[in-house]
Design a protein around this motif. Structure first.
Motif, PDB file in Angstrom:
ATOM      1  N   ASP A 163       0.822  -1.215   0.000  1.00  0.00           N
ATOM      2  CA  ASP A 163       0.000   0.000   0.000  1.00  0.00           C
ATOM      3  C   ASP A 163       0.852   1.259   0.000  1.00  0.00           C
ATOM      4  O   ASP A 163       0.411   2.315  -0.438  1.00  0.00           O
ATOM      5  CB  ASP A 163      -0.881   0.030   1.255  1.00  0.00           C
ATOM      6  N   ARG A 164       2.038   1.150   0.506  1.00  0.00           N
ATOM      7  CA  ARG A 164       2.849   2.357   0.691  1.00  0.00           C
ATOM      8  C   ARG A 164       3.765   2.651  -0.496  1.00  0.00           C
ATOM      9  O   ARG A 164       3.824   3.750  -0.981  1.00  0.00           O
ATOM     10  CB  ARG A 164       3.670   2.231   1.965  1.00  0.00           C
ATOM     11  N   SER A 209       0.851  -2.379   8.798  1.00  0.00           N
ATOM     12  CA  SER A 209       1.477  -1.159   9.298  1.00  0.00           C
ATOM     13  C   SER A 209       1.166  -1.017  10.779  1.00  0.00           C
ATOM     14  O   SER A 209       0.093  -1.401  11.243  1.00  0.00           O
ATOM     15  CB  SER A 209       0.915   0.044   8.539  1.00  0.00           C
ATOM     16  N   ASP A 246      -2.659   0.017   6.515  1.00  0.00           N
ATOM     17  CA  ASP A 246      -1.953  -0.394   5.311  1.00  0.00           C
ATOM     18  C   ASP A 246      -1.348  -1.786   5.448  1.00  0.00           C
ATOM     19  O   ASP A 246      -0.890  -2.171   6.521  1.00  0.00           O
ATOM     20  CB  ASP A 246      -0.814   0.590   5.006  1.00  0.00           C
TER      21      ASP A 246
END
Ligand SMILES: [Zn+2]
Length: 69
Positions: free
Chosen positions: A12-13, A24, A29
């Motif tokens: 996602d990052r 995360s 995330d």
């Protein structure tokens, strides 16, 4: 509820392919180990090891944190 954690293919990052994945610490995330390492580095710089930031929904600005100290 659909389990997006295991169906996701990309971080996602950073958008890299997820070989290994983890959640995360700071938000929802699903992230790769690279990004996880970066979060670990951020957590180490936070005053309480990042504990109070769990699930806070954003990535703390460590530089700002250091400026406060
Ligand atoms: Zn990543």
């Amino acid at each position: 509820m659909e389990d997006k954690f295991f169906s996701k293919k990309y971080c996602d990052r950073c958008g890299n392919v997820l070989d290994a994945r983890t959640m995360s610490w700071f938000n929802d995330d699903t992230i790769c180990m690279n990004c996880s390492d970066k979060e670990s580095a951020i957590k180490k710089k936070l005053q309480d090891g990042g504990k109070s930031y769990e699930g806070c929904g954003y990535i703390p600005d460590v530089n700002k944190q250091e400026a406060i100290k």
